[in-house]
Enzyme design. Structure first.
Site, PDB file in Angstrom:
ATOM      1  N   HIS A 138       0.874  -1.179   0.000  1.00  0.00           N
ATOM      2  CA  HIS A 138       0.000   0.000   0.000  1.00  0.00           C
ATOM      3  C   HIS A 138       0.915   1.234   0.000  1.00  0.00           C
ATOM      4  O   HIS A 138       2.024   1.183   0.538  1.00  0.00           O
ATOM      5  CB  HIS A 138      -0.832  -0.043   1.281  1.00  0.00           C
ATOM      6  CG  HIS A 138      -1.915   0.981   1.377  1.00  0.00           C
ATOM      7  ND1 HIS A 138      -1.678   2.270   1.780  1.00  0.00           N
ATOM      8  CD2 HIS A 138      -3.249   0.889   1.147  1.00  0.00           C
ATOM      9  CE1 HIS A 138      -2.823   2.937   1.790  1.00  0.00           C
ATOM     10  NE2 HIS A 138      -3.791   2.122   1.409  1.00  0.00           N
ATOM     11  N   ASP A 215       3.119  -4.736   8.045  1.00  0.00           N
ATOM     12  CA  ASP A 215       1.905  -3.933   7.893  1.00  0.00           C
ATOM     13  C   ASP A 215       0.722  -4.894   7.911  1.00  0.00           C
ATOM     14  O   ASP A 215       0.440  -5.568   6.923  1.00  0.00           O
ATOM     15  CB  ASP A 215       1.979  -3.153   6.576  1.00  0.00           C
ATOM     16  CG  ASP A 215       0.660  -2.464   6.233  1.00  0.00           C
ATOM     17  OD1 ASP A 215      -0.285  -2.538   7.048  1.00  0.00           O
ATOM     18  OD2 ASP A 215       0.583  -1.862   5.152  1.00  0.00           O
ATOM     19  N   GLN A 218      -4.471  -5.281   6.643  1.00  0.00           N
ATOM     20  CA  GLN A 218      -5.465  -6.190   6.055  1.00  0.00           C
ATOM     21  C   GLN A 218      -5.515  -7.529   6.774  1.00  0.00           C
ATOM     22  O   GLN A 218      -6.406  -8.341   6.507  1.00  0.00           O
ATOM     23  CB  GLN A 218      -5.161  -6.426   4.568  1.00  0.00           C
ATOM     24  CG  GLN A 218      -5.341  -5.202   3.691  1.00  0.00           C
ATOM     25  CD  GLN A 218      -6.767  -4.673   3.713  1.00  0.00           C
ATOM     26  OE1 GLN A 218      -7.722  -5.391   4.023  1.00  0.00           O
ATOM     27  NE2 GLN A 218      -6.918  -3.403   3.405  1.00  0.00           N
ATOM     28  N   LYS A 241     -10.508  -0.978  10.072  1.00  0.00           N
ATOM     29  CA  LYS A 241     -10.652  -2.136   9.176  1.00  0.00           C
ATOM     30  C   LYS A 241     -10.961  -3.397   9.977  1.00  0.00           C
ATOM     31  O   LYS A 241     -11.196  -4.460   9.416  1.00  0.00           O
ATOM     32  CB  LYS A 241      -9.366  -2.332   8.372  1.00  0.00           C
ATOM     33  CG  LYS A 241      -9.080  -1.196   7.387  1.00  0.00           C
ATOM     34  CD  LYS A 241      -7.852  -1.499   6.572  1.00  0.00           C
ATOM     35  CE  LYS A 241      -7.240  -0.262   5.956  1.00  0.00           C
ATOM     36  NZ  LYS A 241      -7.912   0.156   4.721  1.00  0.00           N
ATOM     37  N   CYS A 379      -4.673   2.500  -3.810  1.00  0.00           N
ATOM     38  CA  CYS A 379      -3.477   3.036  -3.166  1.00  0.00           C
ATOM     39  C   CYS A 379      -2.291   2.092  -3.350  1.00  0.00           C
ATOM     40  O   CYS A 379      -1.463   1.933  -2.435  1.00  0.00           O
ATOM     41  CB  CYS A 379      -3.701   3.295  -1.672  1.00  0.00           C
ATOM     42  SG  CYS A 379      -4.971   4.493  -1.357  1.00  0.00           S
TER      43      CYS A 379
HETATM   44  C1  LIG Z   1      -2.185  -2.976   3.470  1.00  0.00           C
HETATM   45  C2  LIG Z   1      -2.553  -1.622   3.966  1.00  0.00           C
HETATM   46  N1  LIG Z   1      -1.660  -0.905   4.641  1.00  0.00           N
HETATM   47  C3  LIG Z   1      -1.956   0.306   5.136  1.00  0.00           C
HETATM   48  C4  LIG Z   1      -3.186   0.877   4.958  1.00  0.00           C
HETATM   49  C5  LIG Z   1      -3.431   2.241   5.516  1.00  0.00           C
HETATM   50  O1  LIG Z   1      -4.396   2.211   6.485  1.00  0.00           O
HETATM   51  P1  LIG Z   1      -4.945   3.574   7.133  1.00  0.00           P
HETATM   52  O2  LIG Z   1      -5.365   4.429   5.976  1.00  0.00           O
HETATM   53  O3  LIG Z   1      -6.077   3.136   7.972  1.00  0.00           O
HETATM   54  O4  LIG Z   1      -3.836   4.168   7.910  1.00  0.00           O
HETATM   55  C6  LIG Z   1      -4.153   0.182   4.263  1.00  0.00           C
HETATM   56  C7  LIG Z   1      -5.479   0.791   4.033  1.00  0.00           C
HETATM   57  O5  LIG Z   1      -6.083   0.658   2.990  1.00  0.00           O
HETATM   58  C8  LIG Z   1      -3.837  -1.101   3.761  1.00  0.00           C
HETATM   59  O6  LIG Z   1      -4.741  -1.814   3.089  1.00  0.00           O
END
Ligand SMILES: Cc1ncc(COP(=O)(O)O)c(C=O)c1O
Lengths: 421, 149
Positions: A138, A215, A218, A241, A379
């Site tokens: 992401h 990270d 998900q 999420k 993203c």
């Molecule tokens: C794999 C991953 N990392 C990071 C994020 C970022 O999350 P947040 O926008 O809640 O900080 C997302 C959100 O779509 C994600 O899917």
């Protein structure tokens, strides 16, 4: 009163207990119509819906306990502080962290990653050093490292993926070297659904003495996470999420690292004492929690994680696996649909394109059938480039989704074909 | 369904499948690029302007049906127009998509009126206006890519 029948039911195998209709009753937002059609919510990777228990917890906090934490001598502040710290322990248990002080509350996965990039990164990453990420991250696990590398004169190295969306571990092994100072990789890819072999990747990095950030944005709502079993150094996820409120997330950090890392932001709560000559920082985790935190969010998150644990993450994963198989077959049967991301180990995400129809148009037509999906680059623009598509449609599942909803997706895709010919 | 049919009218689908004036324009003296980061629509327009008149106009790029059809029909309607007329047309087109219930604007737009259904789809309005914004940027001599955001 618990009856013998209840007790037996509790001992029955998980599959027999899974009552999705009853579970759906806990989620008020699922029971509405959009464009006159019953909502089919398949945008869970963007954010999950919230159970009533979480909504109630927020209302109860603001109605009854509202006050600031860690500073009041009065009863309400004590109650709020207690609820706040209890939630930290819930998160600790959820991740199976060794200590509650290893749990730092942040705004979300993004802030967690930025915290590590700023604090760990500026301390231990210098000119010529390298940070390893993967092709399927992401943007929030790309850009903070790019900023850091630019500032420090360090180098960003990227693990490639194969056509199925699986990381090439041989290439990863080659990238890991004496200059590597950190590996940052997603547990599950939000664009493809690939479950990365993070445990193995952490082992490989640790053999070279390199710490790893995972990270888990998900992963946290879809599989059981055990940071000690993974042996990761940092793990981040977002509350929203995982059934929790927006604006709250978690950074798990191994105490040995957090102890040695400088603060991320300065302010109240993160200090032990302040004079104009010298400030001493507070103990963990408060050193990293400057300012009044998102107290309601933390409390709501605690309730959300309890809800997930109550269902059982293994059972959640099993139900979702079954849905994913069914959804995959549904898409394969739909005319002109190609799935992007076909890793052997996959969770929750169905990313696809429709031959001759842009993802945005598919998204609009599905929306009119009441089906919420995401259309775009998710993203993760480097993923789109790697697979040679401008955008994909993404249906992302949660445990409260049903086969009927995936049938509706199939019907929606037939309508796309009808309109576009 | 009927709202959807309003959006995806045959004319629009036809221009999406077979965009007119598609491809680079050799000898263009104005060009600009437009990008919609939300859905990845990307368009480049080429214009050949002489004495304030658009003698020729072409475009290339990739995007959703709405943005592609909008670009295609825009090029068809701008060819031969003066810059002043082009500005006026853009103004009317923009009004039709944003000002609710403005039937008057649609009436003066001729074929472009097929886009009137887009105003029921707020998230798609930018798809339809992207090529127009891009032409404006080209006419203003801006080299920076224009973005809808
Ligand atoms: C794999 C991953 N990392 C990071 C994020 C970022 O999350 P947040 O926008 O809640 O900080 C997302 C959100 O779509 C994600 O899917």
């Amino acid at each position: 009163m618990i009856t013998a029948r209840d007790a037996r039911a509790a001992a029955a195998p998980a599959a027999a207990l899974w009552d999705v209709e009853r579970i759906r009753k806990d989620f008020p937002a699922l029971h509405q119509r959009v464009h006159g059609k019953p909502l089919v919510y398949l945008d869970n990777a963007a954010t999950s819906q919230k159970p009533q228990a979480v909504i109630d917890a927020l209302v109860a906090y603001y109605s009854l306990e509202n006050s600031n934490v860690h500073r009041g001598v009065h009863l309400l502040s004590e109650k709020a502080t207690q609820a706040y710290e209890e939630a930290r322990v819930r998160v600790q248990r959820f991740l199976n962290a060794a200590e509650a002080r290893e749990i730092v509350f942040v705004r979300g996965a993004t802030e967690g990653i930025n915290l590590v990039a700023a604090s760990y990164g500026r301390t231990w990453i210098g000119a010529g050093d390298e940070v390893i990420i993967s092709t399927i991250e992401h943007h929030s696990n790309i850009v903070p490292w790019q900023l850091l590398c630019e500032e420090r004169g360090a180098l960003l190295r990227v693990i490639p993926v194969d056509d199925a969306g699986e990381l090439l571990l041989d290439e990863y092994a080659r990238l890991l070297g004496a200059r590597t100072k950190l590996v940052a990789v997603s547990h599950i890819s939000n664009a493809l659904g690939t479950v990365n072999p993070v445990k193995r990747m952490i082992e490989m990095a640790h053999r070279q003495g390199v710490p790893v950030l995972v990270d888990g944005a998900q992963a946290a709502p879809h599989l059981r996470v055990d940071v000690r079993e993974l042996d990761c150094d940092f793990y981040v996820f977002s509350g929203h999420k995982a059934l929790g409120p927006t604006g709250i997330g978690v950074l798990y950090g191994r105490a040995e690292w957090l102890e040695r890392m400088p603060p991320y932001q300065g302010g109240g709560d993160m200090i032990a004492s302040v004079t104009f000559e010298k400030t001493t920082y507070n103990a963990l985790p408060y050193k990293f929690e400057a300012g009044t935190p998102h107290i309601a969010g933390v409390i709501g998150l605690g309730v959300a994680l309890d809800y997930l644990s109550g269902l059982g993450l293994d059972r959640v994963a099993a139900h979702e696996r079954e849905l994913l198989t069914y959804g995959t077959a549904t898409l394969q049967a739909a005319p002109g649909v190609r799935i992007i991301g076909t890793a052997r180990d996959k969770a929750s995400v169905l990313s696809f394109i429709v031959d001759g129809v842009h993802a945005h148009d598919v998204g609009t037509i599905l929306d009119h059938a009441g089906i919420a999906v995401r259309a775009g680059h998710h993203c993760a623009m480097p993923v789109m480039r790697r697979f040679g598509v401008p955008a994909t449609v993404r249906a992302s599942l949660a445990f409260y989704n049903t086969r009927e909803e995936l049938d509706a997706l199939g019907a929606g895709l037939r309508e796309v074909r009808e309109i576009f010919g | 369904m009927s709202e959807l049919r309003e959006l995806y009218q045959q004319v629009i689908l036809d221009h999406n499948r077979k965009p007119r004036n598609f491809g680079k324009l050799d000898g263009a003296n104005r060009t600009a690029e437009g990008y919609n980061p939300l859905c990845g629509d990307q368009v480049r327009v080429y214009l050949d302007i002489e004495a304030g008149v658009i003698r020729d106009i072409r475009f290339e790029g990739s995007g959703c049906a709405i943005s592609k059809a909008a670009a295609s029909m825009m090029t068809a309607s701008l060819k031969g127009k003066t810059i002043g007329e082009a500005d006026q047309l853009f103004g009317r087109f923009h009004d039709m998509l944003t000002a609710a219930g403005n039937g008057g604007a649609a009436a003066e737009l001729g074929k472009l009126a097929v886009f009137s259904g887009v105003c029921e789809f707020p998230s798609r309005i930018k798809c339809a206006t992207l090529p127009w914004h891009t032409v404006r940027a080209a006419l203003a001599g801006k080299d920076e890519p224009v973005s809808t955001e």
